[in-house]
Write a protein that holds these residues in place. Structure first.
Motif, PDB file in Angstrom:
ATOM      1  N   ALA A  16       0.853  -1.183   0.000  1.00 51.75           N
ATOM      2  CA  ALA A  16       0.000   0.000   0.000  1.00 51.75           C
ATOM      3  C   ALA A  16       0.892   1.238   0.000  1.00 51.75           C
ATOM      4  N   GLU A  17       0.689   2.132  -0.971  1.00 54.17           N
ATOM      5  CA  GLU A  17       1.612   3.249  -1.174  1.00 54.17           C
ATOM      6  C   GLU A  17       0.994   4.573  -0.741  1.00 54.17           C
ATOM      7  N   ASP A  18       1.865   5.511  -0.339  1.00 52.73           N
ATOM      8  CA  ASP A  18       1.441   6.848   0.065  1.00 52.73           C
ATOM      9  C   ASP A  18       1.379   7.817  -1.108  1.00 52.73           C
ATOM     10  N   THR A  19       2.158   7.543  -2.165  1.00 53.84           N
ATOM     11  CA  THR A  19       2.190   8.437  -3.317  1.00 53.84           C
ATOM     12  C   THR A  19       2.121   7.635  -4.605  1.00 53.84           C
ATOM     13  N   VAL A  20       1.561   8.273  -5.632  1.00 51.05           N
ATOM     14  CA  VAL A  20       1.624   7.757  -6.993  1.00 51.05           C
ATOM     15  C   VAL A  20       2.846   8.398  -7.640  1.00 51.05           C
ATOM     16  N   ASP A  21       3.890   7.609  -7.848  1.00 52.69           N
ATOM     17  CA  ASP A  21       5.164   8.132  -8.338  1.00 52.69           C
ATOM     18  C   ASP A  21       5.240   8.064  -9.857  1.00 52.69           C
ATOM     19  N   PRO A  22       5.934   9.025 -10.476  1.00 52.29           N
ATOM     20  CA  PRO A  22       6.051   9.046 -11.943  1.00 52.29           C
ATOM     21  C   PRO A  22       6.642   7.751 -12.488  1.00 52.29           C
ATOM     22  N   GLY A  23       6.009   7.218 -13.516  1.00 55.95           N
ATOM     23  CA  GLY A  23       6.504   6.033 -14.198  1.00 55.95           C
ATOM     24  C   GLY A  23       6.022   4.726 -13.617  1.00 55.95           C
ATOM     25  N   LYS A  24       5.334   4.756 -12.464  1.00 55.21           N
ATOM     26  CA  LYS A  24       4.879   3.522 -11.826  1.00 55.21           C
ATOM     27  C   LYS A  24       3.382   3.329 -12.051  1.00 55.21           C
ATOM     28  N   GLY A  25       2.928   2.098 -11.820  1.00 55.28           N
ATOM     29  CA  GLY A  25       1.526   1.765 -11.963  1.00 55.28           C
ATOM     30  C   GLY A  25       0.959   1.276 -10.642  1.00 55.28           C
ATOM     31  N   TYR A  26      -0.382   1.347 -10.483  1.00 56.87           N
ATOM     32  CA  TYR A  26      -1.007   1.054  -9.199  1.00 56.87           C
ATOM     33  C   TYR A  26      -2.373   0.396  -9.401  1.00 56.87           C
ATOM     34  N   TRP A  27      -2.658  -0.560  -8.518  1.00 53.56           N
ATOM     35  CA  TRP A  27      -3.996  -1.141  -8.429  1.00 53.56           C
ATOM     36  C   TRP A  27      -4.833  -0.308  -7.456  1.00 53.56           C
ATOM     37  N   VAL A  28      -6.112  -0.104  -7.781  1.00 52.43           N
ATOM     38  CA  VAL A  28      -7.056   0.487  -6.852  1.00 52.43           C
ATOM     39  C   VAL A  28      -8.435  -0.078  -7.179  1.00 52.43           C
ATOM     40  N   LYS A  29      -9.220  -0.330  -6.140  1.00 57.97           N
ATOM     41  CA  LYS A  29     -10.540  -0.935  -6.325  1.00 57.97           C
ATOM     42  C   LYS A  29     -11.625   0.109  -6.108  1.00 57.97           C
ATOM     43  N   ALA A  30     -12.637   0.086  -6.993  1.00 61.14           N
ATOM     44  CA  ALA A  30     -13.726   1.048  -6.928  1.00 61.14           C
ATOM     45  C   ALA A  30     -15.057   0.325  -6.734  1.00 61.14           C
ATOM     46  N   SER A  31     -16.013   1.033  -6.086  1.00 63.13           N
ATOM     47  CA  SER A  31     -17.347   0.470  -5.890  1.00 63.13           C
ATOM     48  C   SER A  31     -18.322   0.930  -6.957  1.00 63.13           C
ATOM     49  N   GLY A  32     -17.817   1.618  -7.959  1.00 55.86           N
ATOM     50  CA  GLY A  32     -18.640   2.084  -9.063  1.00 55.86           C
ATOM     51  C   GLY A  32     -17.769   2.752 -10.094  1.00 55.86           C
ATOM     52  N   SER A  33     -18.370   3.330 -11.124  1.00 60.55           N
ATOM     53  CA  SER A  33     -17.638   3.988 -12.201  1.00 60.55           C
ATOM     54  C   SER A  33     -17.430   5.458 -11.876  1.00 60.55           C
ATOM     55  N   GLY A  34     -16.397   6.039 -12.481  1.00 61.86           N
ATOM     56  CA  GLY A  34     -16.123   7.447 -12.276  1.00 61.86           C
ATOM     57  C   GLY A  34     -14.954   7.915 -13.109  1.00 61.86           C
ATOM     58  N   GLN A  35     -14.552   9.165 -12.900  1.00 59.24           N
ATOM     59  CA  GLN A  35     -13.416   9.768 -13.589  1.00 59.24           C
ATOM     60  C   GLN A  35     -12.383  10.181 -12.549  1.00 59.24           C
ATOM     61  N   LEU A  36     -11.182   9.631 -12.659  1.00 58.56           N
ATOM     62  CA  LEU A  36     -10.099   9.939 -11.731  1.00 58.56           C
ATOM     63  C   LEU A  36      -9.195  10.995 -12.345  1.00 58.56           C
ATOM     64  N   LEU A  37      -9.063  12.142 -11.664  1.00 62.72           N
ATOM     65  CA  LEU A  37      -8.147  13.185 -12.107  1.00 62.72           C
ATOM     66  C   LEU A  37      -6.812  12.976 -11.419  1.00 62.72           C
ATOM     67  N   LEU A  38      -5.790  12.635 -12.206  1.00 60.04           N
ATOM     68  CA  LEU A  38      -4.424  12.497 -11.682  1.00 60.04           C
ATOM     69  C   LEU A  38      -3.728  13.838 -11.845  1.00 60.04           C
ATOM     70  N   SER A  39      -3.456  14.505 -10.735  1.00 59.51           N
ATOM     71  CA  SER A  39      -2.814  15.815 -10.763  1.00 59.51           C
ATOM     72  C   SER A  39      -2.199  16.079  -9.404  1.00 59.51           C
ATOM     73  N   LYS A  40      -1.083  16.787  -9.399  1.00 56.94           N
ATOM     74  CA  LYS A  40      -0.432  17.124  -8.139  1.00 56.94           C
ATOM     75  C   LYS A  40      -1.252  18.131  -7.348  1.00 56.94           C
ATOM     76  N   ALA A  41      -2.056  18.941  -8.038  1.00 58.92           N
ATOM     77  CA  ALA A  41      -2.831  19.984  -7.366  1.00 58.92           C
ATOM     78  C   ALA A  41      -3.879  19.364  -6.450  1.00 58.92           C
ATOM     79  N   VAL A  42      -4.013  19.927  -5.231  1.00 53.86           N
ATOM     80  CA  VAL A  42      -5.021  19.465  -4.270  1.00 53.86           C
ATOM     81  C   VAL A  42      -6.312  20.263  -4.498  1.00 53.86           C
ATOM     82  N   PRO A  43      -7.436  19.566  -4.734  1.00 56.68           N
ATOM     83  CA  PRO A  43      -8.699  20.297  -4.928  1.00 56.68           C
ATOM     84  C   PRO A  43      -9.002  21.215  -3.754  1.00 56.68           C
TER      85      PRO A  43
END
Length: 807
Positions: free
Chosen positions: A533-560
């Motif tokens: 289990a990772e704390d950050t999504v690092d450049p060049g790496k890939g990650y598994w994540v499980k969702a309970s439905g469909s959606g759009q994931l915004l990958l960005s360093k900016a915090v909403p």
């Protein structure tokens, strides 16, 4: 020697090459030019390289001849120009099969081709030959060897040795008119016995089979004069032609006075990116040495004079290759011999940026390269950093020269460095690139590139957003050209998703807070360490994540804006761990505890599915396709519980390593056959054999058994023990016992009483505990460690001890 690269056609299907099939599929192997390499070796070793003109088994020659002399003249002009333009030394008619050609047949074709070549290059002697199957020697296929020179009486399935050649002699044919042919083939057999029954398996290419050599053993059979390799783990045997086997065949031809040698299928023995110490074209190399009179026979891959080196991405522009600076493929290197005569050779750097010119005669050479790659990335600005003062390199090969290494340093600000572990990796592409082919993005991979869309599918192209599984034969670093991508939107579906990264690190806490439909942690995969289990999504790496439905994931360093982050109170570093390491070197760490306060925090650590063939260990959740990284049980409802652990694709013996930090229960690992391992403190032990029988699909099972400590076994008092080891460098274990459930503070102080590390702050159950302390950041000296515990009944306990950090 004959390069199977061309084919005569009985119809005019191509206006550019009438009656001739362009040999691009043989002339270019991926991005490495086999024809160029072989012809360069031929010039260096005095071996004539002929192009195969096709065969008559499908009546190609017959159909062409039936069209008359005009078609034959057109064919001769096409083929003659190709031979002249590419620098071949002639052509060979493969006359096997088919009906006999009319209108003069192959004799007329040969005459017209001769006249064309004579007109194009009057000063050169070209060879025009005809090979009739079966060839005059060395085509005896066996269960162990592809082309043995001599018959081995222990293998009854083999053919006779050179019998056909001597049959020609007995019929009165002048031996100087007989060219003995042998195939530079590679034979793959799914067997590891010396002489297996049932044939030789199938014909392959050395570039497809070289991966087995890393874990195999190379053998030499002195009866047949043949090399072969056996990999007992993979269960395969590879028969192939190398420097020694071809030397003996060529020497046999010379000693018996035959007219020459016709080697064919040269491309099958070519290695565009050979392992260190292996020649790119072992067969051509060995034959050239023998025909030129070199003796005695060479040892495998002998260190004859060579000039080798690497073109590398010089990240710090200091002119020196360093760790982390990847090689640059597809840079063309030129070797000009300036004395005693003038010759020019060239080579393309391989996927690791390497090049070599082997078996060089004495003389003076100049080594140079282009100012940009041979193909691709040519629009980038490049700066040469090595050599800095003299260009080209000047090299002298004399009697004492064994090997000369010269590197070319190059730098471009548009190049990006990527890296991967040995074996499987979860990777992604955070850059915009022009060539999105998976083979271009991951040039050092030994597997296809796989993506996940509810099931695994092969990815031909790579884009920014998804994650990919990629396997490497060794730790890999490489460079690609591309601009950073700092933001991308990824479509997420119900269930497991394999997502990628952008060019800046992104906090997984931010992603989990902004996307509440995620029901798992973000899992990365670390080579040699497994899922984590990772704390950050690092450049060049890939990650598994499980969702309970469909959606759009915004990958960005900016915090909403306005986003409230909620961090998990579960720190895996404070849990007990058990690591399973397969004999293949792959590993997976699992975490566990008996703690009522945290027993409801493990649902987000259910693990994603592993790749087929990947070593895997996980706590069973009752599903064949999932399992958990973490298992925390409630000790208040526990007397004894078994926690099954599923192992897949393990290579035994396994090594089990454990770190027990805190546990108010007794732990043991049941490994089958009535055997168990007691888990106390820190330690390791073996699992020598498969614990659950031959059922690889279901996985093997071991069991972690936890027993609740009875009141009689719980500590009667609070106590802090002396650390071990002491003195230490840089880590030590600190043990303590709690007579009651307590909130615990453990601190380290220097001699001035200043706190230098807050080791522990948490509620812990009654029992014996051990905490690892790492002092890597502290200087040598005397330190104090202090334990303060406040029990559930309000009772408080404080104790201090001294320890010594000695570097």
């Amino acid at each position: 020697m004959i390069h199977f690269a061309g084919k005569t056609l009985g119809a005019q299907t191509n206006s550019n090459y009438p009656y001739w099939q362009t040999p691009s599929n043989w002339e270019v192997e991926g991005t490495f030019h086999i024809g160029d390499t072989l012809r360069a070796y031929g010039r260096r070793f005095g071996v004539a390289i002929l192009i195969d003109l096709g065969f008559n088994s499908d009546n190609s020659f017959s159909n062409l001849c039936a069209k008359g002399d005009t078609a034959l003249q057109t064919w001769a002009g096409t083929v003659g120009y190709y031979i002249f333009n590419k620098g071949y030394d002639g052509g060979d008619f493969d006359a096997e099969g088919g009906s006999y050609p009319l209108n003069g047949g192959m004799g007329r074709m040969a005459q017209l081709l001769h006249d064309t070549l004579a007109a194009l290059n009057p000063g050169k002697k070209y060879y025009i030959t005809s090979s009739c199957m079966p060839n005059a020697g060395f085509y005896d296929v066996s269960g162990t060897f592809g082309s043995p020179l001599y018959k081995n009486p222990n293998c009854s399935t083999w053919g006779s040795d050179s019998g056909i050649a001597f049959a020609y002699l007995n019929a009165g044919i002048d031996r100087s008119r007989i060219g003995l042919g042998y195939n530079i083939q590679v034979y793959h057999t799914n067997s590891t016995t010396a002489c297996p029954p049932g044939g030789f398996g199938y014909i392959s290419k050395l570039v497809s089979e070289i991966r087995y050599f890393a874990g195999g053993t190379v053998y030499w059979d002195d009866v047949t004069k043949e090399s072969y390799m056996i990999n007992t783990v993979a269960g395969v045997k590879i028969a192939y032609e190398d420097t020694i086997s071809t030397w003996y065949k060529a020497d046999f031809i010379k000693r018996n006075g035959f007219g020459g040698a016709m080697g064919f299928c040269l491309g099958r023995g070519h290695l565009p990116a050979p392992p260190l110490g292996i020649n790119k074209d072992m067969a051509v190399y060995g034959m050239g040495r023998a025909l030129n009179g070199d003796a005695p026979p060479p040892t495998p891959y002998d260190p004859l004079p060579r000039i080798a080196g690497r073109s590398f991405l010089d990240l710090d522009s200091d002119g020196s290759p360093e760790a982390g600076e990847p090689g640059l493929p597809l840079w063309k290197i030129y070797l000009l011999r300036t004395s005693p005569d003038t010759t020019l050779d060239s080579a393309l750097t391989d996927a690791l940026g390497r090049f070599s010119f082997d078996g060089l005669p004495r003389g003076t050479y100049q080594l140079s390269t282009n100012s940009m790659p041979f193909s691709g990335d040519s629009i980038l600005p490049w700066t040469r950093t090595a050599p800095s003062n003299s260009f080209p390199y000047s090299v002298v090969i004399d009697a004492d020269t064994a090997s000369v290494v010269r590197d070319f340093g190059n730098f471009s600000p548009g190049m990006r460095v990527m890296w991967g572990y040995k074996n499987w990796n979860l990777l992604s592409l955070p850059y915009g690139v022009t060539d999105t082919r998976a083979t271009a993005v991951y040039p050092l991979a030994s597997s296809y590139t796989w993506q996940y869309t509810g099931h695994f599918v092969r990815a031909v192209n790579v884009t920014t957003g998804p994650g990919y599984w990629v396997r490497f034969p060794a730790p890999a670093t490489w460079a690609i050209a591309g601009e950073p991508i700092d933001q991308v939107t990824v479509a997420v579906t119900d269930g497991w998703n394999l997502i990628g990264s952008v060019a800046q690190p992104v906090s997984t806490d931010v992603l989990l807070a902004a996307n509440p439909y995620f029901v798992s942690k973000f899992f990365g995969y670390r080579g040699g360490g497994g899922f984590m289990a990772e704390d950050t999504v690092d450049p060049g790496k890939g990650y598994w994540v499980k969702a309970s439905g469909s959606g759009q994931l915004l990958l960005s360093k900016a915090v909403p804006q306005g986003l409230k982050l909620t961090r998990s109170s579960l720190d895996l570093r404070e849990l007990n761990s058990i690591t399973f390491t397969s004999n293949s070197g792959d590993a997976q760490t699992l975490f566990f505890a008996a703690d009522s306060a945290q027993s409801n925090q493990t649902s987000s650590y259910v693990m994603p599915p592993p790749m087929d063939g990947m070593f895997d260990a996980r706590f069973s959740t009752g599903s064949s396709s999932s399992g958990s990284l973490v298992n925390i049980v409630d000790p208040d409802h526990l007397q004894s519980i078994d926690l099954p652990i599923i192992l897949k694709t393990a290579v035994y013996p396994l090594t089990v390593r454990w770190e027990i930090h805190t546990l108010n229960a007794q732990a043991e690992l049941l490994v089958g056959g009535g055997r168990s391992i007691q888990l106390e403190g820190n330690g390791q032990g073996p699992i020598q054999s498969d614990p659950a029988g031959p059922d690889p699909a279901a996985g093997r099972r071991v069991t972690l058994r936890l027993h609740t400590m009875s009141k009689s076994t719980l500590p009667a008092t609070f106590e802090l023990f002396q650390n071990f080891p002491n003195p230490f460098n840089p880590a030590t274990s600190i043990r303590f016992s709690l007579a009651d459930d307590s909130f615990v503070q453990l601190d380290v102080l220097n001699l001035l009483g200043q706190k230098v590390s807050a080791v522990l702050r948490r509620q812990m159950g009654a029992g014996s505990h051990s905490i690892s302390f790492d002092a890597s950041r502290l200087p040598s000296g005397v330190y104090f460690y202090t334990l303060h515990a406040r029990g559930s009944a309000g009772k408080e306990f404080t104790q201090v001890k001294r320890m010594v950090l000695l570097r």
